[in-house]
Write an enzyme that holds these catalytic residues in place. Structure first.
Site, PDB file in Angstrom:
ATOM      1  N   HIS A  22       0.711  -1.159   0.089  1.00 29.50           N
ATOM      2  CA  HIS A  22       0.072  -0.102   0.111  1.00 29.50           C
ATOM      3  C   HIS A  22       1.170   1.267  -0.087  1.00 29.50           C
ATOM      4  O   HIS A  22       2.193   1.206   0.198  1.00 29.50           O
ATOM      5  CB  HIS A  22      -0.893   0.081   1.104  1.00 29.50           C
ATOM      6  CG  HIS A  22      -0.337   0.135   2.471  1.00 29.50           C
ATOM      7  ND1 HIS A  22       0.130   1.262   3.025  1.00 29.50           N
ATOM      8  CD2 HIS A  22       0.164  -0.852   3.506  1.00 29.50           C
ATOM      9  CE1 HIS A  22       0.751   1.097   4.234  1.00 29.50           C
ATOM     10  NE2 HIS A  22       0.650  -0.177   4.488  1.00 29.50           N
ATOM     11  N   CYS A  50       3.753  -4.684   6.539  1.00 29.08           N
ATOM     12  CA  CYS A  50       3.503  -4.308   5.121  1.00 29.08           C
ATOM     13  C   CYS A  50       4.465  -3.809   4.354  1.00 29.08           C
ATOM     14  O   CYS A  50       5.719  -3.770   4.854  1.00 29.08           O
ATOM     15  CB  CYS A  50       2.358  -3.441   5.156  1.00 29.08           C
ATOM     16  SG  CYS A  50       0.761  -3.836   5.973  1.00 29.08           S
TER      17      CYS A  50
END
Length: 411
Positions: free
Chosen positions: A343, A362
């Site tokens: 992301h 992430c």
């Protein structure tokens, strides 16, 4: 002169009658039952005769009609895939009517000689049926019979969710997945009922992750721009414990170019190759020491232009230095069910992109990098994470199939 009359011998008339009877029999070729005292010598008995006689009437000896019906009368929990059939011997089927209690007619076909009838329409689950059939014996006499049965109840009906969906185009890392609504005991029966063919000729293997979920993949990634068909003839398959599968389905999956990215936690880079040619390298920030990114292969699961993250979803509470509350993120691509994503990084992380790992596991990008990956990668594409202190994610935490050695997967 008076004529001389010779005396008649006793028994002569009876002998003449007997001879006459024998002559008639010889002339006609028939055998008749005779009164007691006359069934003697070469005359056959009634039991061995081809005809029987009532007083003044002869009728043929007819073997009884033999009837074999499936399912049996009053049968319960009948598998809807069981063929409904009627077979007769020593006779002929004149008509068959099979209907549900709702009035739905089940059609069928007769054998050319009328010796059998078989239903051609499928039955339904949780349904009562009645069927009436008329058979004729060798003497042309009709007999009508009505039977009934009921099929498997809804409590023993099993469905399944299949992914990818029919017609989808996905990346070469996407396994084929079936999740059953009920536990599967008869795994071999399920695997035999699923035929998978690849336009590239690739063979694969099933792997059961639980008693309800099975996946299928080849030894290496699916061939780029190939097509795979999954033909599932599962209607009526006994899953075990009385659970019966209720569907047949054919799914065609299209695979695109081979897109495999390598995310290097030590170099802080994300390098994408398309059909084994490097096309882009982007700077990233990955999981820090407390939350290192999971190593190994991950398959992109879903894409959302905007998403909402909650620190509580990964067990963080207020007061924890890593707690971030709730935040909105852009260009989110899920890697695991437990919450690992690709992301756009939060603005506070921009200074660390390309040089320091500060995420919660992430892979974070600058805005332009996140947008490029979002536009150029899709579900089913692969990311291989290397040089991280993190362990492998659980193989069922997303599509961890490629982290299972082939010898173990194909077992």
């Amino acid at each position: 002169m008076e004529p001389v009359v010779k005396p008649r011998r006793r028994g002569t008339a009876k002998k003449i009658l007997l001879v006459a009877a024998v002559c008639v029999l010889a002339a006609t070729g028939g055998v008749f039952a005779v009164a007691p005292g006359f069934a003697r010598g070469g005359l056959e008995s009634e039991a061995s005769s081809a005809v029987r006689s009532a007083p003044g009437v002869a009728s043929p000896v007819v073997a009884p009609v033999k009837v074999d019906v499936t399912p049996a009368n009053a049968a319960k929990q009948v598998n809807p895939a069981m063929p409904v059939s009627l077979k007769v011997g020593n006779g002929r089927i004149e008509s068959v009517t099979l209907t549900s209690t709702a009035g739905e007619v089940v059609h069928g076909t007769f054998a050319g000689d009328g010796s059998s009838w078989t239903a051609t329409d499928p039955l339904k689950f949780n349904t009562e049926y009645s069927y009436t059939y008329v058979v004729t014996d060798g003497a042309g006499r009709d007999t009508s019979t009505t039977n009934s049965f009921s099929t498997v109840s809804s409590t023993h009906e099993a469905d399944a969710a299949i992914y990818p969906l029919d017609g989808m185009k996905v990346g070469v890392g996407q396994p084929l997945q079936v999740i059953f609504s009920e536990p599967v005991v008869n795994r071999d029966a399920v695997e035999k009922a699923i035929k998978i063919t690849s336009s590239a000729g690739q063979a694969g293997a099933f792997h059961w992750f639980s008693d309800t979920m099975v996946r299928y993949r080849p030894e290496a990634f699916w061939a780029a721009n190939s097509t795979v068909t999954m033909d599932m003839q599962l209607f009526g398959v006994d899953l075990g414990n009385g659970q019966i599968a209720n569907f047949n389905k054919k799914v065609t999956v299209n695979f695109g170019d081979k897109r495999v990215a390598i995310a290097d936690a030590a170099a802080h880079t994300f390098t994408l190759s398309v059909n084994d040619q490097v096309v882009k390298t982007l700077p990233v920030s990955m999981g820090d020491q407390r939350f290192p990114s999971a190593r190994g292969y991950a398959v992109l699961m879903e894409k959302n232009r905007y998403d909402h993250f909650r620190a509580a979803s990964i067990g963080l509470k207020p007061g924890d230095p890593a707690y971030y509350g709730e935040v909105d993120v852009e260009y989110a691509i899920r890697l695991t069910l437990s919450g690992a994503y690709i992301h756009q990084a939060l603005e506070s992380a921009y200074p660390f992109i390309g040089n320091t790992n500060v995420s919660h596991g992430c892979i974070g990008f600058a805005p332009d990098g996140a947008a490029w990956v979002f536009d150029n990668m899709t579900t089913g594409d692969v990311v291989q994470i290397i040089n991280t202190e993190g362990d492998y994610a659980a193989v069922d935490d997303g599509y961890g199939d490629w982290n299972i050695p082939w010898a173990e997967y194909n077992n």
